[in-house]
Design an enzyme around this catalytic site. Structure first.
Site: not given
Ligand code: PAF
Length: 280
Positions: A29, A34, A182
């Site tokens: 996700y 990331h 997040s």
């Protein structure tokens, strides 16, 4: 970009990759946080491997393992765009074979903060990261500063177990209003999403105070607490002003600290942190 699931396939592909090999372990996700790790790995390394695995052993019994957001198709297309070489999506029965009973545990650093509120969480993290490292054998591995304690624990594990891996910790990526990115932000309703900016506001209030010369740990914790208590949708779980190496709570005047918080916004638990450092 190769997308693989089998451990044996990963090991075979790894043999032919030119070094340095960079590794970004994720639970999927994916968001800009990331992708910033993958971009850094691309800059530093000849090949980049990303793993996507929602690791069951790092979730507590009342946590969000089943509802944790997943979207492998979108993840793979984002990873392709940033130039990932290999995506490894391990299978649960290969990571945790029947009768699994071997754990990697980092002792003291996992006791406070997240470890105090999420028993066994770090045992799950260090065990899976060790297993991923064993398979991928990266030269460098990339983690986000958002999970500051996790990064410190992994660095300790790498030292203690003599992994020849350079751990690179990349800065927190924030939304324009300051909310740290997040995967769990997706749980927030519109009102909660607005209220969630209080985490960054709390940390910033402390930073301002610190930069105005107030270096007392209690005063720093108090201003964070007061800022968060003023937001009706938020409930502070902890605020910590700790030594950034040992994670021991600081008392009195300090020159360097990891200021970290965990806050429930509605039912969603969010964490954030900043490092406070006296200028010479
Ligand atoms: O930070 C995460 O996403 C996870 O804790 C990690 C490092 C991928 C281990 O499951």
């Amino acid at each position: 970009m190769k997308i693989i699931t089998n451990l044996s396939e990963l090991i075979e592909i790894r043999k032919n990759l030119s070094e340095p090999v960079g590794f970004v372990p994720t639970m999927g996700y994916l968001h800009e946080g990331h992708l910033s790790l993958v971009r850094q790995a691309k800059q530093d390394c000849n090949n980049v491997i990303v793993s996507i695995f929602v690791n069951p052993t790092q979730f507590g019994p009342n946590e969000d393992l089943n509802s944790y957001p997943r979207d492998l198709e979108r993840d793979c297309s984002l990873l392709r765009e940033v130039g990932t070489d290999v995506v490894w999506i391990p299978e649960t029965n290969e990571m945790y074979p029947e009768n699994f009973q071997t754990w990697v545990i980092v002792n003291n650093l996992t006791k406070p903060l997240e470890g105090a509120r999420r028993p066994d969480h770090f045992r799950g993290v260090t065990t899976i990261v060790a297993k991923l490292f064993n398979a991928v054998q990266p030269n460098k591995a990339y983690f986000g500063q958002k999970d500051a304690q996790q990064a410190i624990v992994i660095k300790r594990m790498v030292k203690d177990l003599n992994y020849p891996i350079d751990i690179v910790v990349c800065p927190i990526v924030r939304e324009p209003d300051g909310l740290a990115m997040s995967s769990r932000n997706t749980y927030l309703s519109e009102d909660e999403r607005n209220a969630a900016t209080v985490l960054y506001r709390g940390l910033n209030a402390a930073k301002d105070l610190f930069e105005r010369g107030v270096h007392d740990a209690d005063k720093i914790r108090t201003i964070v607490r007061k800022t968060i208590e003023a937001e009706p949708l938020a409930k502070l779980q902890y605020v910590s002003c700790a030594d950034p190496h040992t994670l021991e709570e600081l008392v009195g005047e300090f020159s360097q600290s990891l200021l970290s918080i965990a806050v429930f916004v509605g039912k969603t638990r969010l964490i954030d942190n900043i490092v406070l450092q006296k200028k010479n």
